[in-house]
Scaffold this active site. Structure first.
Site, mmCIF file in Angstrom:
data_model
loop_
_atom_site.group_PDB
_atom_site.id
_atom_site.type_symbol
_atom_site.label_atom_id
_atom_site.label_comp_id
_atom_site.label_asym_id
_atom_site.label_seq_id
_atom_site.Cartn_x
_atom_site.Cartn_y
_atom_site.Cartn_z
ATOM 1 N N CYS A 116 62.515 18.214 19.012
ATOM 2 C CA CYS A 116 63.406 17.948 20.148
ATOM 3 C C CYS A 116 64.237 19.166 20.550
ATOM 4 O O CYS A 116 64.798 19.185 21.639
ATOM 5 C CB CYS A 116 64.349 16.800 19.827
ATOM 6 S SG CYS A 116 63.499 15.317 19.301
ATOM 7 N N HIS A 255 70.655 16.502 24.067
ATOM 8 C CA HIS A 255 69.381 15.828 23.819
ATOM 9 C C HIS A 255 69.627 14.318 23.880
ATOM 10 O O HIS A 255 70.582 13.811 23.289
ATOM 11 C CB HIS A 255 68.858 16.252 22.444
ATOM 12 C CG HIS A 255 67.674 15.473 21.983
ATOM 13 N ND1 HIS A 255 66.609 15.184 22.809
ATOM 14 C CD2 HIS A 255 67.383 14.899 20.776
ATOM 15 C CE1 HIS A 255 65.721 14.476 22.134
ATOM 16 N NE2 HIS A 255 66.166 14.283 20.906
ATOM 17 N N ASN A 285 64.144 8.520 23.990
ATOM 18 C CA ASN A 285 64.052 9.888 23.467
ATOM 19 C C ASN A 285 62.677 10.458 23.822
ATOM 20 O O ASN A 285 61.658 9.975 23.338
ATOM 21 C CB ASN A 285 64.248 9.825 21.948
ATOM 22 C CG ASN A 285 64.168 11.187 21.268
ATOM 23 O OD1 ASN A 285 63.735 12.166 21.875
ATOM 24 N ND2 ASN A 285 64.580 11.236 20.014
HETATM 25 N N1 ACO Z 1 65.651 -4.382 16.188
HETATM 26 C C1 ACO Z 1 66.372 -5.164 15.364
HETATM 27 N N2 ACO Z 1 66.768 -4.763 14.139
HETATM 28 C C2 ACO Z 1 66.423 -3.536 13.750
HETATM 29 C C3 ACO Z 1 65.671 -2.672 14.551
HETATM 30 C C4 ACO Z 1 65.268 -3.144 15.829
HETATM 31 N N3 ACO Z 1 64.555 -2.402 16.685
HETATM 32 N N4 ACO Z 1 65.490 -1.503 13.895
HETATM 33 C C5 ACO Z 1 66.111 -1.627 12.711
HETATM 34 N N5 ACO Z 1 66.673 -2.853 12.624
HETATM 35 C C6 ACO Z 1 67.445 -3.418 11.532
HETATM 36 C C7 ACO Z 1 67.216 -2.714 10.214
HETATM 37 O O1 ACO Z 1 66.063 -3.250 9.576
HETATM 38 C C8 ACO Z 1 68.491 -3.009 9.464
HETATM 39 O O2 ACO Z 1 68.391 -4.295 8.923
HETATM 40 P P1 ACO Z 1 68.957 -4.615 7.462
HETATM 41 O O3 ACO Z 1 70.420 -4.325 7.555
HETATM 42 O O4 ACO Z 1 68.630 -6.050 7.285
HETATM 43 O O5 ACO Z 1 68.229 -3.682 6.546
HETATM 44 C C9 ACO Z 1 69.541 -3.066 10.571
HETATM 45 O O6 ACO Z 1 68.820 -3.230 11.799
HETATM 46 C C10 ACO Z 1 70.427 -1.827 10.657
HETATM 47 O O7 ACO Z 1 69.610 -0.685 10.629
HETATM 48 P P2 ACO Z 1 70.226 0.755 10.601
HETATM 49 O O8 ACO Z 1 69.119 1.724 10.368
HETATM 50 O O9 ACO Z 1 71.410 0.798 9.725
HETATM 51 O O10 ACO Z 1 70.754 0.871 12.113
HETATM 52 P P3 ACO Z 1 71.526 2.061 12.748
HETATM 53 O O11 ACO Z 1 72.790 1.553 13.319
HETATM 54 O O12 ACO Z 1 71.570 3.266 11.861
HETATM 55 O O13 ACO Z 1 70.578 2.448 13.975
HETATM 56 C C11 ACO Z 1 68.906 4.028 14.638
HETATM 57 C C12 ACO Z 1 69.242 2.852 13.734
HETATM 58 C C13 ACO Z 1 69.052 3.581 16.080
HETATM 59 C C14 ACO Z 1 67.456 4.426 14.377
HETATM 60 C C15 ACO Z 1 69.860 5.198 14.342
HETATM 61 O O14 ACO Z 1 69.905 5.434 12.962
HETATM 62 C C16 ACO Z 1 69.473 6.461 15.038
HETATM 63 O O15 ACO Z 1 69.572 6.564 16.243
HETATM 64 N N6 ACO Z 1 69.099 7.517 14.289
HETATM 65 C C17 ACO Z 1 68.781 8.803 14.831
HETATM 66 C C18 ACO Z 1 67.423 8.797 15.435
HETATM 67 C C19 ACO Z 1 67.227 10.059 16.259
HETATM 68 O O16 ACO Z 1 68.069 10.381 17.054
HETATM 69 N N7 ACO Z 1 66.154 10.785 16.100
HETATM 70 C C20 ACO Z 1 66.082 11.989 16.890
HETATM 71 C C21 ACO Z 1 65.178 12.907 16.466
HETATM 72 S S1 ACO Z 1 63.638 12.419 17.042
HETATM 73 C C22 ACO Z 1 62.625 13.779 17.179
HETATM 74 O O17 ACO Z 1 62.939 14.890 16.843
HETATM 75 C C23 ACO Z 1 61.281 13.465 17.737
#
Ligand code: ACO
Length: 336
Positions: A116, A255, A285
């Site tokens: 990214c 980004h 993204n």
């Molecule tokens: N729908 C419903 N529930 C979900 C989903 C979904 N799509 N995805 C995960 N959950 C659940 C999980 O299983 C978890 O359940 P549990 O508590 O029973 O285990 C719960 O939701 C919370 O999950 P978390 O991972 O703690 O959620 P978080 O608030 O951290 O959000 C997210 C997750 C959106 C992925 C976040 O961590 C994030 O944005 N991370 C950065 C990702 C990113 O920006 N990547 C960029 C680089 S990409 C590149 O370079 C190509």
């Protein structure tokens, strides 16, 4: 004494697929909800390419628009850089395919892999090459079809990603332009975001079962923490190198990964919401494409005027990060 050559952006363009995949569509594919996706990421929908379409298709379309706005003929280009993690294939480089598609017969062409952060990495290479007098017209493209590496049975990643391309033509400018760039990487964090193998020749929405190993896998929480820390740090370093102040920045173009990451970074920088650009709700993204697509939309919406200071900042797989301060010079061919 000869005057220092400066590099600036002469024209910007972008291209995204027509097909829209909404949160409600995803509710039918995995156990998720519009409410979860919206509150955790800010994403409402993303664009998905058609089966058989390639990264170079969108890269070339974005490039043609950028060339038009720059008033540059493809044959005038000296260099084409395509930043992508979803190339059409391993060889030839996607940049060479784009070179052929747009008829840039005089240009050298290569791909750049920095996930990214790739577009800002490319911007740095282009600006330094122009400043050194090595090139006069450089096309930098950020293009990714992340649907090609997305596992549409994995709710923790499939809600995040989309497809698209953005491009800029750079050339020498009298003043302003690319004031600074700052690139960084931390390879020790590489396992936090991986695509172990790559198969580009089929759309991922179908046939997921046979493709294990070719999907993006991510430790979302760890990447989130990394992003919230590194985005403001990188932006501040670029601002310091440019010799300007954060208060003077007109628009912050980060980004587009997650609105919570964008808001947290802006808050740490002390930048108010009206000076932050976001379109993550529309596209999710799009990796290397996200910053140039956002820049193109910011120009289209009149959010930046000649003389304005703009900060671009990205982070992603690698782990990598990159930031740049631009003093906007305006496109060579004003938009209608
Ligand atoms: N729908 C419903 N529930 C979900 C989903 C979904 N799509 N995805 C995960 N959950 C659940 C999980 O299983 C978890 O359940 P549990 O508590 O029973 O285990 C719960 O939701 C919370 O999950 P978390 O991972 O703690 O959620 P978080 O608030 O951290 O959000 C997210 C997750 C959106 C992925 C976040 O961590 C994030 O944005 N991370 C950065 C990702 C990113 O920006 N990547 C960029 C680089 S990409 C590149 O370079 C190509």
């Amino acid at each position: 004494m000869s005057q220092r050559i400066r590099a600036g952006i002469w024209g910007v363009g972008s291209a995204v697929p027509e097909r829209v995949l909404t949160n409600h569509d995803l509710e039918k594919m995995v156990e998720t909800s519009d409410e979860w996706i919206s509150t955790r990421t800010g994403i409402k929908e993303r664009r998905i390419s058609e089966p058989g379409e390639k990264t170079s298709d969108y890269a070339a379309a974005a490039a043609r628009r950028a060339l038009e706005r720059a008033g540059v003929h493809p044959e005038e280009l000296d260099l084409i850089i395509v930043a992508t993690l979803t190339p059409d294939m391993f060889c030839p480089p996607t940049a060479c395919i784009v070179q052929h598609k747009i008829g840039a017969v005089r240009a050298g062409a290569f791909d750049l892999s920095a996930a990214c952060s790739g577009f800002v990495y490319g911007l740095d290479v282009a600006a330094r090459g122009i400043e050194a007098g090595a090139y006069r017209r450089v096309l930098v493209i950020g293009a990714d079809l992340l649907s090609h590496v997305t596992d549409y049975t994995d709710r923790s990643t499939c809600v995040l990603f989309g497809d698209g391309a953005g491009a800029c033509v750079l050339g020498p400018v009298e003043e302003g332009g690319v004031l600074s760039t700052y690139l960084g990487a931390d390879g020790s964090g590489g396992p936090k975001l991986t695509v172990p193998a790559y198969r580009s020749n089929e759309a991922a929405v179908n046939g997921a079962a046979s493709r294990e190993g070719t999907f993006i896998r991510m430790d979302g929480n760890e990447v989130f923490k990394f992003a919230v820390r590194v985005m403001p740090e990188a932006a501040l370093e670029a601002v310091r190198r440019a010799g300007v102040a954060v208060e003077d920045v007109r628009l912050f173009i980060p980004h587009q990964a997650n609105i919570r990451i964008i808001d947290a970074a802006a808050k740490r920088l002390g930048i108010s919401g009206d000076r932050v650009f976001s379109n993550v709700h529309k596209y999710g993204n799009t990796s290397a494409a996200s910053i140039p697509i956002a820049l193109d939309e910011a120009v289209e919406q009149g959010r930046i005027s000649p003389g304005d200071l703009v900060v671009l900042v990205g982070f992603g797989g690698g782990l990598t990060w990159a930031a740049s301060v631009l003093q906007w010079t305006g496109e060579r061919v004003p938009r209608a």
